[in-house]
Scaffold this active site. Structure first.
Site, PDB file in Angstrom:
ATOM      1  CG  ASP A   1      -2.016   1.006   1.188  1.00 15.89           C
ATOM      2  OD1 ASP A   1      -1.807   2.137   0.618  1.00 15.89           O
ATOM      3  OD2 ASP A   1      -2.919   1.150   2.179  1.00 15.89           O
ATOM      4  CG  HIS A   2       0.313   4.403  -2.931  1.00 15.52           C
ATOM      5  ND1 HIS A   2      -0.632   3.918  -3.226  1.00 15.52           N
ATOM      6  CD2 HIS A   2       0.281   5.763  -2.719  1.00 15.52           C
ATOM      7  CE1 HIS A   2      -1.818   4.456  -3.535  1.00 15.52           C
ATOM      8  NE2 HIS A   2      -1.351   5.810  -3.075  1.00 15.52           N
ATOM      9  NE  ARG A   3      -4.070   3.848   1.131  1.00 15.13           N
ATOM     10  CZ  ARG A   3      -5.114   3.444   1.663  1.00 15.13           C
ATOM     11  NH1 ARG A   3      -6.260   4.178   1.659  1.00 15.13           N
ATOM     12  NH2 ARG A   3      -5.235   2.242   1.782  1.00 15.13           N
ATOM     13  CB  VAL A   4       1.337   2.197   4.880  1.00 13.18           C
ATOM     14  CG1 VAL A   4       1.989   1.753   6.062  1.00 13.18           C
ATOM     15  CG2 VAL A   4      -0.056   2.146   5.025  1.00 13.18           C
TER      16      VAL A   4
END
Length: 163
Positions: free
Chosen positions: A159-162
């Protein structure tokens, strides 16, 4: 390169699966890479202090992701035994909701189905999942010589948000 994994499986008095060996290797590494052992939640990123490994498995056509809790502290035999117990309970349809919730990172192995490589879908709210393909003999260069080695493709979905 899976030579060491295959040799280890042959040396032991029990026969751990490739999934068990990979799970044992991955669990303590996640503490050194906390972004991969995190969750994305509305209030922000949550970094987990323990590794609760979700192990994707098929049980009579149902995809289940039972959890091995506190996997970071388990040895290979304990992971092997936990996976065996999970498989037995899944086959008997005895896994409860608590056993299917709370994973912080997941592993999906389709190698035993002849799949060379794939991209696994992240199990929300986790930040990552590791996809494991089958081990096959492939030609690789070693010291200027082409040799056959057992190779397994691992694919990490993140997950690129994390991370």
């Amino acid at each position: 390169e899976m030579s060491a994994v295959l040799a280890l499986r042959e040396r032991l008095p029990y026969r751990p699966s490739v999934t068990a060996v990979i799970a044992r290797a991955v669990a303590p590494l996640l503490l050194r890479h906390p972004d991969l052992n995190s969750s994305f939640r509305p209030e922000g990123i949550w970094r987990h202090r323990a590794v609760h490994l979700g192990i994707a498995l098929d049980s009579d056509g149902r995809l289940l992701v039972p959890v091995i809790r506190d996997a970071q502290g388990l040895g290979l035999r304990a992971v092997h035994e936990a996976l065996g117990a999970i498989r037995e309970r899944a086959a008997a349809r005895q896994l409860g909701p608590a056993e299917l919730q709370g994973s912080t990172f997941s592993i999906s192995n389709l190698g035993m189905l002849g799949v060379d490589a794939f991209t696994a879908i992240i199990n929300p709210p986790e930040a990552a999942i590791l996809a494991v393909g089958r081990t096959v003999e492939r030609a690789v260069g070693r010291d200027g010589v082409l040799v056959l080695r057992p190779i397994c493709t691992l694919t990490l979905s993140v997950d690129h948000r994390v991370a």
